[in-house]
Design a protein around this motif. Structure first.
Motif, short mmCIF file in Angstrom:
data_model
loop_
_atom_site.label_atom_id
_atom_site.label_comp_id
_atom_site.label_asym_id
_atom_site.label_seq_id
_atom_site.Cartn_x
_atom_site.Cartn_y
_atom_site.Cartn_z
N ASP A 13 -1.37 12.43 0.41
CA ASP A 13 -0.94 11.03 0.24
C ASP A 13 0.39 10.76 0.95
OD1 ASP A 13 -3.05 10.56 -1.64
OD2 ASP A 13 -1.83 11.51 -3.19
N ARG A 54 1.18 6.95 0.07
CA ARG A 54 0.21 5.87 -0.09
C ARG A 54 0.01 5.57 -1.57
NH1 ARG A 54 -1.87 9.48 3.60
NH2 ARG A 54 -1.95 8.73 5.77
N CYS A 102 0.80 -1.22 0.00
CA CYS A 102 0.00 0.00 0.00
C CYS A 102 0.84 1.27 0.00
CB CYS A 102 -0.95 0.01 1.19
SG CYS A 102 -0.12 -0.01 2.79
N LEU A 103 2.17 1.14 0.09
CA LEU A 103 3.04 2.31 0.10
C LEU A 103 3.95 2.31 -1.12
CD1 LEU A 103 4.12 2.47 3.87
CD2 LEU A 103 2.23 3.66 2.76
#
Length: 212
Positions: free
Chosen positions: A118, A101, A74-75
């Motif tokens: 983000d 993100r 997710c990163l």
């Protein structure tokens, strides 16, 4: 294109730049600037050692993300990529290293480049021409943007290898405080041992790869 023609072309974009205008700037020129409130700032080309250190940090952080126990991708870790602060007035930064993100759906114009919202971590490697910007101006700006973590990397004599890393964390008062400061030492090879926003360990040896 010659340097003189580069600057002549760039001069047409020096004031009042909005997002639509920026997207029309040739990539070889747009990569050399940042824009704050519609005003262009020309960025000096970094040294080879500066670039090597930034790449080494990216690689080390990528390894940390890949080793996450939940296996979640997710990163993202990137470098020299535009981070949008606001569209009006148009304002973006281009950190040396950025953790943000994952963006699943491309935005209409900003595509899959990160927004401030983000972003979890930004890193700036200090150069002689960016001392004030990296250690003072961006410390205030990144805190105001709400970015949780900011690292300031200093090179020995401003030309590598890494001499110190100041790791700042955003507090509830909206300002950064020092979470950890790493100084190069013969006693240990560990430069960074982090738990947030993910777990990772980075050694001085890893940061020295490709540095003259």
């Amino acid at each position: 294109m010659s340097e003189a023609r580069d600057w002549q072309q760039l001069s047409t974009y020096l004031t009042g730049v909005d997002l639509d205008m920026y997207l029309e700037i040739p990539e070889d020129l747009s990569r050399r600037i940042e824009i704050k409130d519609g005003l262009v700032t020309v960025c000096e080309s970094p040294s080879p050692n500066h670039n090597a250190i930034a790449r080494n940090l990216q690689a080390a952080l990528l390894r940390g993300i890949a080793a996450r126990r939940d296996g979640s991708p997710c990163l993202r870790v990137n470098g020299d990529v535009d981070m949008l602060v606001s569209e009006v007035p148009f304002h973006f930064k281009r950190p040396d290293v950025i953790v943000y993100r994952r963006i699943d759906t491309a935005r209409p114009r900003w595509r899959k480049k990160p927004l401030v919202a983000d972003t979890l971590l930004v890193v700036e490697v200090v150069s002689p021409s960016t001392i004030t910007a990296d250690t003072m101006d961006k410390r205030v700006e990144y805190a105001r943007f709400g970015i949780p973590h900011y690292w300031i990397v200093r090179m020995a004599e401003h030309n590598g290898p890494v001499a110190s890393i100041e790791m700042l964390q955003l507090g509830s008062d909206g300002t950064y405080s020092i979470q950890q400061t790493a100084q190069r030492s013969l006693a240990t090879d560990v430069a960074i041992s982090m738990l947030d926003p993910f777990t990772a360990t980075v050694t001085w040896t890893e940061l020295d790869l490709g540095v003259d």
